[in-house]
Design a protein around this motif. Structure first.
Motif, mmCIF file in Angstrom:
data_model
loop_
_atom_site.group_PDB
_atom_site.id
_atom_site.type_symbol
_atom_site.label_atom_id
_atom_site.label_comp_id
_atom_site.label_asym_id
_atom_site.label_seq_id
_atom_site.Cartn_x
_atom_site.Cartn_y
_atom_site.Cartn_z
ATOM 1 N N ARG A 172 0.819 -1.198 0.000
ATOM 2 C CA ARG A 172 0.000 0.000 0.000
ATOM 3 C C ARG A 172 0.858 1.255 0.000
ATOM 4 O O ARG A 172 0.614 2.192 -0.758
ATOM 5 C CB ARG A 172 -0.892 -0.006 1.240
ATOM 6 C CG ARG A 172 -1.889 1.136 1.253
ATOM 7 C CD ARG A 172 -2.476 1.315 2.627
ATOM 8 N NE ARG A 172 -1.461 1.765 3.570
ATOM 9 C CZ ARG A 172 -1.659 1.868 4.866
ATOM 10 N NH1 ARG A 172 -2.802 1.509 5.387
ATOM 11 N NH2 ARG A 172 -0.693 2.293 5.670
ATOM 12 N N ASN A 189 -5.420 -0.004 -0.996
ATOM 13 C CA ASN A 189 -4.952 -0.963 0.000
ATOM 14 C C ASN A 189 -5.256 -2.359 -0.535
ATOM 15 O O ASN A 189 -6.353 -2.877 -0.372
ATOM 16 C CB ASN A 189 -5.651 -0.720 1.338
ATOM 17 C CG ASN A 189 -4.982 -1.465 2.466
ATOM 18 O OD1 ASN A 189 -4.184 -2.372 2.222
ATOM 19 N ND2 ASN A 189 -5.291 -1.094 3.684
ATOM 20 N N ALA A 223 -6.817 -4.929 1.797
ATOM 21 C CA ALA A 223 -8.017 -4.642 2.574
ATOM 22 C C ALA A 223 -9.273 -4.642 1.716
ATOM 23 O O ALA A 223 -10.358 -4.907 2.206
ATOM 24 C CB ALA A 223 -7.875 -3.297 3.278
ATOM 25 N N SER A 236 -7.853 -9.084 6.741
ATOM 26 C CA SER A 236 -8.391 -8.951 8.096
ATOM 27 C C SER A 236 -9.779 -9.553 8.190
ATOM 28 O O SER A 236 -10.173 -10.058 9.240
ATOM 29 C CB SER A 236 -8.419 -7.472 8.497
ATOM 30 O OG SER A 236 -9.236 -6.740 7.603
ATOM 31 N N ALA A 296 -1.824 4.516 10.916
ATOM 32 C CA ALA A 296 -1.295 4.170 9.596
ATOM 33 C C ALA A 296 -1.967 2.914 9.039
ATOM 34 O O ALA A 296 -1.611 2.439 7.966
ATOM 35 C CB ALA A 296 0.215 3.972 9.668
ATOM 36 N N LYS A 297 -2.907 2.346 9.801
ATOM 37 C CA LYS A 297 -3.698 1.186 9.362
ATOM 38 C C LYS A 297 -2.837 -0.035 9.062
ATOM 39 O O LYS A 297 -3.183 -0.846 8.202
ATOM 40 C CB LYS A 297 -4.543 1.527 8.126
ATOM 41 C CG LYS A 297 -5.500 2.697 8.347
ATOM 42 C CD LYS A 297 -6.332 2.941 7.114
ATOM 43 C CE LYS A 297 -7.060 4.272 7.138
ATOM 44 N NZ LYS A 297 -7.951 4.466 8.258
ATOM 45 N N LEU A 298 -1.712 -0.155 9.745
ATOM 46 C CA LEU A 298 -0.848 -1.326 9.524
ATOM 47 C C LEU A 298 -1.106 -2.343 10.632
ATOM 48 O O LEU A 298 -1.291 -1.973 11.791
ATOM 49 C CB LEU A 298 0.619 -0.908 9.529
ATOM 50 C CG LEU A 298 1.003 0.030 8.403
ATOM 51 C CD1 LEU A 298 2.377 0.644 8.658
ATOM 52 C CD2 LEU A 298 1.018 -0.705 7.078
ATOM 53 N N ARG A 299 -1.128 -3.610 10.274
ATOM 54 C CA ARG A 299 -1.328 -4.656 11.267
ATOM 55 C C ARG A 299 0.024 -5.016 11.872
ATOM 56 O O ARG A 299 0.984 -5.293 11.153
ATOM 57 C CB ARG A 299 -1.948 -5.893 10.623
ATOM 58 C CG ARG A 299 -2.308 -6.949 11.654
ATOM 59 C CD ARG A 299 -3.112 -8.085 11.058
ATOM 60 N NE ARG A 299 -3.582 -8.954 12.134
ATOM 61 C CZ ARG A 299 -4.618 -9.763 12.027
ATOM 62 N NH1 ARG A 299 -5.297 -9.810 10.910
ATOM 63 N NH2 ARG A 299 -4.982 -10.532 13.028
ATOM 64 N N ASP A 358 -8.915 -0.830 8.434
ATOM 65 C CA ASP A 358 -8.665 -0.827 6.984
ATOM 66 C C ASP A 358 -9.957 -0.690 6.169
ATOM 67 O O ASP A 358 -9.940 -0.754 4.939
ATOM 68 C CB ASP A 358 -7.815 -2.038 6.550
ATOM 69 C CG ASP A 358 -8.549 -3.370 6.650
ATOM 70 O OD1 ASP A 358 -9.785 -3.390 6.576
ATOM 71 O OD2 ASP A 358 -7.868 -4.402 6.795
#
Lengths: 318, 445
Positions: free
Chosen positions: A151, A169, A172, A265, B268-271, B424
């Motif tokens: 991303r 993304n 996602a 996810s 930052a929407k990172l896992r 996300d």
């Protein structure tokens, strides 16, 4: 030496043929030997194909927890699977990715094969190079594509940004993730299929094309009217092969999410194969995973049948 | 046939992963091994495989292993760090090895999230009492010791590190946003999480291409563990192993905070513990990350030497907490349980734990190590000589154990997936809590 051995061999043959009691043995030799010779394949298939298949069916009827107990469940695993949203989501993902990957792949492979079938310089080298992606390790492919489709620092998003597209993304969003994985699959398998198509094309008699040329048929016309119909058996093979491969898709989507069988996810790109893996090797619910494996088997049979009927119609039936 | 194919694939991928791990370890480890002259007694040295998990420098065993291997010609440690991910990869693989009776190392690391199950399956482990390790009882806080003792009295695991809590932050990015950069001033910015969020907003107004926090999951965990200490020290299960996700205010508090941060675009929407997250650490995708002591090694390992001095450590909003910490156990299937027990003993000794802390940052669970002046005065070079001894050692003695259920690993993964999904965009904010509860029930079932 040869003088010595030849007569003896002849004598032996002579002696063996004479007693009538031994005739059945030679008949057995003729009748049974072929079976004995082909048996290794069937023995291996029984051990590594049939037996696991039956064993999976057996366990699919049990509530089998690797870290716990084994209890009879009847068709319970199947009924709960059919009402499991996660399973259906995985099925939709698998079929969608299969379609997104296979349709362009078949067309590309076909045109690629047609191009390779022409007179070219360095023909062998070019033909071989088409196969290169196939010999690359799938993990290496996944690592590269995972970075391309990252991303934040991915090349694909960078290029898309030139055209004013916002950063996607790829892990996602459902459809983008399918496209990314389909790209990975196509990169790997298009060349392989093209080579098989090429082999099929080379079995088409030249005189058909010559006759068509004399009749004034264009190159394009020849492709659609001669090459495609004559290629039908090859196509059936290739399509069935891709169906099996596509519906059991595993390594690419798995590595696309750090080797996590969740596939995003919220399972955005979890395939049925990953679902089975997750149930079996993370949740340790072997019975449930076995039932899912059998449903996948059915799915493949259905998919193969549909594609078979579809391909048989290509180029018109006579 | 279908499943056999998959098992084959799974096995192959596991093998590949193991091979990678082995390869990467042997490249650094063989140097000492090959130079070791064959000792007179044993012709072939015994190899003890130590298996761990985690990102960056993970357990911080590099120097400790080199030291042991140089001193013990007859017993060589081979350290294999298998993967970044505990719940999703390491632990399921370990359970398979333990159940099937082969594959596991001689000494294996277990995260707190796996201890509930490990404790319930005592048949997997060797009894360390048989090798005289009962004597180590005085070295650990009671809770750390007792978690390594199964219901039937078997001593199966020794404590390695404990959580503690801090916030790691990027000084250069703070400066860019016009915020103070000195750690005391930064700590003063956020006594509470609300104030942390206000700082985040201020930061985000000034800096566009970097987010304030890494993602929702790290923040969620930090808040969860802080709140758990106020709610009977339980998270997803009560002490009778009943699922209490929907009833435990600690879970809701962590969730709510993560949701607010995400809704306002501050993450930052990172896992956490994925490749993208690791790359993000290196490239500066985020300015702060919740840092239990062991996270220091993860951050420094992921960020690389170029980032040295850019990072610093400040105190955590909302008081202390105890996220994480691990144990070492010896599987029964080990062919050298005695030597394995010696290695586990060595790796948990005060001296070893102290040096791991000063080198990498994992806070010792060993109380003697905690009191070691070298630990209390330790500074971390990577984090601009942050006085980590002061930051972590002070609170270490007051840390409380958090009870984690048998199915904690599965439930944790399900919950983190929803919290990540909310971040996300694949789970709508208004439906996230309900889905979190539903998925947790499913995972526990």
């Amino acid at each position: 030496m040869s003088l010595d051995t030849l007569p003896r061999a002849a004598r032996n043959n002579h002696r063996r043929a004479r007693p009538p009691g031994r005739r059945w043995r030679s008949r057995l030799d003729v009748k049974a030997m072929p079976y004995a010779l082909v048996s290794p394949y069937f023995i291996l298939f029984a051990a590594f194909g049939l037996f696991p298949l039956a064993f999976t069916l057996y366990y699919s009827l049990y509530d089998y927890d690797l870290t716990g107990t084994v209890e009879w469940a009847g068709l319970g695993n199947y009924t709960s699977l059919l009402s499991d949203d996660d399973f259906w989501r995985a099925t939709v993902n698998t079929v969608s990715m299969f379609i997104i990957a296979t349709v362009p792949q078949m067309l590309l492979a076909l045109f690629l094969a047609n191009a390779l079938n022409k007179r070219l310089k360095f023909r062998l080298a070019i033909r071989m190079s088409v196969l290169l992606p196939l010999v690359t390790s799938v993990v290496a492919v996944a690592v590269v594509f995972t970075q391309l489709f990252a991303r934040d620092w991915g090349l694909v998003n960078y290029i898309l940004s030139w055209f004013g597209v916002d950063a996607t993304n790829w892990r996602a969003e459902r459809v983008p993730s399918w496209i990314a994985i389909a790209t990975m699959v196509d990169w790997r398998w298009t060349g392989y299929n093209a080579i098989i198509f090429l082999a099929g094309m080379q079995t088409i008699p030249r005189d058909l094309y010559e006759a068509a040329s004399i009749d004034g048929a264009s190159r394009r016309r020849q492709f659609w009217q001669i090459t495609l119909p004559m290629l039908r058996p090859t196509m059936i093979f290739v399509v069935l092969n891709s169906t099996i491969g596509g519906l059991t898709l595993f390594a690419e989507p798995m590595t696309f999410y750090n080797g996590n069988p969740d596939g995003g996810s919220q399972g955005q790109f979890q395939t049925v194969a990953m679902f089975i893996y997750k149930e079996a090797f993370r949740e340790f619910d072997f019975g449930y995973a076995s039932a899912a494996a059998w449903l996948l088997f059915l799915l493949i049979l259905i998919g193969a049948a549909i594609n078979f009927l579809f391909v048989r119609r290509i180029g018109g039936t006579k | 046939m279908m499943i056999s194919k998959r098992r084959g694939l799974a096995a192959a991928s596991a093998l590949a992963a193991a091979a990678l791990a082995v390869a990467s370890c042997s490249s650094s480890g063989t140097g000492t091994q090959s130079s070791a002259p064959a000792s007179s007694g044993a012709a072939e040295p015994i190899t003890i495989r130590v298996q761990t998990f985690g990102g960056g420098s993970n357990f911080g065993y590099k120097n400790a292993v080199e030291k042991w291997n140089a001193e013990h010609k007859d017993i060589q440690i081979k350290h294999e760090n298998l993967t970044d991910q505990f719940e999703q990869q390491y632990w399921p693989q370990m359970i398979q090895w333990l159940t099937s009776g082969s594959g596991a190392g001689d000494v294996v690391g277990i995260d707190e999230g796996g201890m509930g199950l490990a404790k319930a399956r005592t048949e997997w482990w060797a009894d360390l009492k048989e090798y005289g390790l009962e004597s180590r009882k005085g070295d650990f806080p009671a809770w750390k010791w007792e978690n390594g003792v199964a219901a039937d009295g078997k001593l199966f695991a020794l404590g390695t590190d404990i959580g503690g809590m801090s916030i790691c932050y990027r000084k250069d990015l703070f400066e860019k946003a016009g915020l103070p950069t000195e750690r005391d001033e930064v700590s003063a910015l956020w006594p509470t999480w609300d104030e942390y969020m206000n700082v985040a907003k201020k930061f985000q107004d000034k800096v566009k291409d970097t987010k304030f926090a890494d993602g929702t999951n790290t923040l969620y965990q930090v808040v969860l563990y802080q709140e758990a200490a106020k709610n009977g020290n339980v998270t997803y299960f009560d002490k009778d192993n009943n699922l209490i996700v929907d009833k435990n205010p600690a879970v809701k508090a962590g969730f709510d905070f993560a949701q607010k941060m995400s809704q306002q675009g501050l993450t930052a929407k990172l896992r956490n513990f994925t490749d993208e997250w690791a790359t993000g650490t290196q490239k500066g995708s985020f300015a702060t990350v919740g840092c239990p002591s062991w996270m220091l090694g993860v951050v420094s390992g992921n960020a690389g030497d170029d980032a040295k001095g850019k990072w610093d450590v400040a105190s955590v909003p909302g008081g202390g907490g105890n996220w994480g910490g691990s144990w070492l156990a010896v599987p029964k299937q080990s062919k050298h349980p005695k030597e394995a027990a010696m290695v586990a003993d060595y790796l948990t000794q005060a001296q070893t734990q102290a040096s791991i802390f000063t080198d990498f940052g994992n806070m010792p669970s060993n109380t003697k190590a905690q009191q070691d002046p070298a630990v209390q005065g330790a500074k971390n070079e990577f984090f601009d000589d942050a006085p980590i001894g002061e930051i972590f050692a002070k609170s270490a003695s007051s840390l409380q154990p958090v009870f984690l259920g048998v199915k904690h690993a599965q439930v944790k993964n399900a919950i983190e997936s929803v919290i990540q999904g909310m971040d996300d965009g694949s789970v709508p904010y208004d439906k996230a809590w309900q889905q979190l509860v539903d998925d947790a029930v499913k995972a526990a079932g």
